[in-house]
Design a protein around this motif. Structure first.
Motif, short mmCIF file in Angstrom:
data_model
loop_
_atom_site.label_atom_id
_atom_site.label_comp_id
_atom_site.label_asym_id
_atom_site.label_seq_id
_atom_site.Cartn_x
_atom_site.Cartn_y
_atom_site.Cartn_z
N ILE A 51 54.41 42.29 66.67
CA ILE A 51 55.80 42.22 67.09
C ILE A 51 56.57 43.09 66.27
CG2 ILE A 51 57.72 40.58 67.04
CD1 ILE A 51 55.68 38.70 68.06
N GLY A 52 56.02 43.55 64.89
CA GLY A 52 57.03 44.10 64.17
C GLY A 52 57.14 45.78 64.62
N SER A 53 56.19 45.96 65.54
CA SER A 53 56.31 47.67 66.06
C SER A 53 57.44 47.78 66.82
CB SER A 53 55.17 47.84 66.58
OG SER A 53 54.56 47.11 67.64
N LEU A 54 57.75 46.45 67.29
CA LEU A 54 58.89 46.66 68.56
C LEU A 54 60.60 46.79 67.85
CD1 LEU A 54 57.82 43.69 70.56
CD2 LEU A 54 57.42 45.96 71.19
N LEU A 55 60.61 46.48 66.57
CA LEU A 55 62.04 46.40 65.84
C LEU A 55 61.92 47.39 64.66
CD1 LEU A 55 62.41 42.61 65.76
CD2 LEU A 55 63.06 44.00 67.43
N LYS A 56 62.95 48.11 64.48
CA LYS A 56 63.13 48.89 63.45
C LYS A 56 64.32 48.23 62.39
CE LYS A 56 61.44 52.85 65.89
NZ LYS A 56 60.75 52.40 66.92
N GLY A 57 65.13 47.49 63.12
CA GLY A 57 66.49 47.23 62.50
C GLY A 57 66.74 45.66 62.77
N ASP A 58 67.82 45.19 62.31
CA ASP A 58 68.22 43.67 62.41
C ASP A 58 68.94 43.82 63.62
OD1 ASP A 58 67.16 42.87 60.09
OD2 ASP A 58 69.13 43.15 58.79
N LEU A 59 69.94 44.63 63.77
CA LEU A 59 70.71 44.52 65.07
C LEU A 59 69.90 44.96 66.43
CD1 LEU A 59 74.01 45.86 63.75
CD2 LEU A 59 73.59 43.62 64.17
N GLU A 60 68.92 45.72 66.28
CA GLU A 60 68.11 46.10 67.25
C GLU A 60 67.51 44.92 68.16
OE1 GLU A 60 64.48 48.85 68.17
OE2 GLU A 60 65.23 48.85 66.34
N LEU A 61 67.38 43.92 67.58
CA LEU A 61 66.76 42.71 68.10
C LEU A 61 67.93 42.07 69.18
CD1 LEU A 61 64.66 40.28 68.37
CD2 LEU A 61 66.08 39.17 66.45
N ALA A 62 68.95 41.86 68.75
CA ALA A 62 70.09 41.28 69.75
C ALA A 62 70.67 42.05 70.66
CB ALA A 62 71.18 40.95 68.98
N PHE A 63 70.67 43.42 70.35
CA PHE A 63 71.42 44.45 71.30
C PHE A 63 70.51 45.33 72.06
CE2 PHE A 63 74.63 43.25 68.20
CZ PHE A 63 75.51 42.75 69.23
N ILE A 64 68.99 45.62 71.50
CA ILE A 64 68.15 46.54 72.06
C ILE A 64 66.95 45.74 72.86
CG2 ILE A 64 66.80 48.53 71.94
CD1 ILE A 64 68.81 49.56 69.73
N SER A 65 66.44 45.08 71.99
CA SER A 65 65.05 44.58 72.32
C SER A 65 65.50 43.33 73.47
CB SER A 65 64.09 44.04 71.36
OG SER A 65 63.85 44.93 70.34
N TYR A 66 66.04 42.44 73.21
CA TYR A 66 66.35 41.61 74.20
C TYR A 66 67.09 41.65 75.37
CZ TYR A 66 67.13 36.68 75.31
OH TYR A 66 67.13 35.33 75.78
N PRO A 67 68.18 42.56 75.30
CA PRO A 67 68.45 43.26 76.70
C PRO A 67 67.53 43.74 77.58
CG PRO A 67 70.37 43.45 75.15
CD PRO A 67 68.99 43.17 74.28
N ASN A 68 66.62 44.78 76.82
CA ASN A 68 65.46 45.40 77.49
C ASN A 68 64.60 44.32 78.08
OD1 ASN A 68 63.78 47.25 77.95
ND2 ASN A 68 62.93 47.69 76.16
N ALA A 69 64.28 43.12 77.61
CA ALA A 69 63.48 42.53 78.00
C ALA A 69 63.96 41.71 79.14
CB ALA A 69 63.06 41.40 77.15
N VAL A 70 65.22 41.35 79.21
CA VAL A 70 65.99 40.59 80.28
C VAL A 70 66.02 41.57 81.47
CG1 VAL A 70 68.17 39.83 80.92
CG2 VAL A 70 67.33 39.23 78.95
N ALA A 71 66.42 43.01 81.22
CA ALA A 71 66.36 43.87 82.26
C ALA A 71 65.03 43.99 83.10
CB ALA A 71 66.69 45.24 81.84
#
Length: 112
Positions: A51-71
């Motif tokens: 899972i760590g390979s999906l994230l590079k920063g703290d804000l990326e979780l809320a504003f990039i990864s989660y919206p990407n999954a929801v899309a």
């Protein structure tokens, strides 16, 4: 009479504080389960177990990864996107209210 009222207020504040702490704990647990479930789904989708390979920063979780999954949802991703950002807005307002309430209580009880 004034001391009895002050003791009642103190008990009410203590009860409200305990209830707020319980609700905060339950909200954090629910958020953790949902976030790591979404990250697990994203990791499975790209074929990795890390899972760590999906994230590079703290804000990326809320504003990039989660919206990407929801899309990538099949049914009504727009509704879930609106709910996500509504949740973030309400969490921000709730945090602000908590900080203001703490400051007001400190300033009011400092005078006593």
């Amino acid at each position: 009479m004034y001391e009895e009222d002050l003791q009642t207020v103190g008990k009410n504040i203590s009860n409200h504080n305990q209830n707020l702490n319980r609700l905060d704990t339950y909200t954090s647990l629910l958020a953790g389960f949902s976030i790591f479930g979404i990250l697990g789904h994203l990791a499975h989708g790209i074929g990795t177990d890390d899972i760590g390979s999906l994230l590079k920063g703290d804000l990326e979780l809320a504003f990039i990864s989660y919206p990407n999954a929801v899309a990538k949802f099949e049914n009504m991703p727009q509704i879930f996107s609106v709910l996500l950002f509504l949740m973030l807005l309400l969490l921000g307002i709730g945090s602000n209210m908590g900080m203001n309430l703490t400051l007001q209580l400190y300033l009011n009880f400092r005078r006593l």
